[in-house]
Design a protein around this motif. Structure first.
Motif, PDB file in Angstrom:
ATOM      1  N   GLU A   6       0.829  -1.194   0.000  1.00 12.34           N
ATOM      2  CA  GLU A   6       0.000   0.000   0.000  1.00 12.34           C
ATOM      3  C   GLU A   6       0.873   1.257   0.000  1.00 12.34           C
ATOM      4  O   GLU A   6       2.009   1.236   0.486  1.00 12.34           O
ATOM      5  CB  GLU A   6      -0.914   0.056   1.225  1.00 12.34           C
ATOM      6  N   TRP A  36     -10.478  -3.425   0.993  1.00 17.26           N
ATOM      7  CA  TRP A  36      -9.783  -2.489   1.880  1.00 17.26           C
ATOM      8  C   TRP A  36     -10.379  -2.619   3.274  1.00 17.26           C
ATOM      9  O   TRP A  36     -11.613  -2.636   3.434  1.00 17.26           O
ATOM     10  CB  TRP A  36      -9.933  -1.050   1.401  1.00 17.26           C
ATOM     11  N   CYS A  96      -4.908  -3.286   2.405  1.00 19.23           N
ATOM     12  CA  CYS A  96      -5.576  -3.952   1.294  1.00 19.23           C
ATOM     13  C   CYS A  96      -5.389  -5.455   1.454  1.00 19.23           C
ATOM     14  O   CYS A  96      -4.447  -5.927   2.111  1.00 19.23           O
ATOM     15  CB  CYS A  96      -5.078  -3.475  -0.058  1.00 19.23           C
TER      16      CYS A  96
END
Length: 123
Positions: A6, A36, A96
């Motif tokens: 990320e 997410w 994520c």
């Protein structure tokens, strides 16, 4: 194996916007649904948004509907979370995740996780 990284977090004022990204490497492409999640201090990790392999369907936690948008670019192996109208309560580490099956709000539905990126919203 899939590796997720990320980026894009930071400090933003309330009412502002930020976009965070997640780049996948390894066995990637459109093989996985993506999600997410976020975790605030002292709280459990919670689902924020999810997207199907094709990107045709998206899902959101109620508190972010209308403010956050999840999208993906399979050619770039990247998933995005555009966050608008940010509130101090959105402050958290955002993760994520990639899963083999269907989009779910359950953390156990995702096999791979990134290391997280901090988003801090000041009032």
């Amino acid at each position: 194996q899939v590796q997720l990284v990320e980026s894009g977090g930071g400090l933003v004022q309330a009412g502002g916007s930020v976009r965070i990204s997640c780049v996948a490497s390894g066995r990637t492409g459109s093989s996985y649904v993506m999600g997410w999640f976020r975790q605030a201090p002292g709280k459990e990790r919670e689902f924020v948004a999810g997207i199907t392999r094709s990107g045709m369907s998206t899902y959101y936690e109620d508190s972010v509907k209308g403010r956050f948008t999840i999208s993906r670019d399979n050619a770039k192996n990247t998933v995005y979370l555009q966050m608008n109208s940010l509130k101090p309560e959105d402050t958290a580490v955002y993760y994520c995740a990639a899963g083999r099956w269907s989009v779910t709000t359950n953390r156990s539905g995702y096999e791979y996780w990134g290391q997280g990126t901090q988003v801090t919203v000041s009032s």
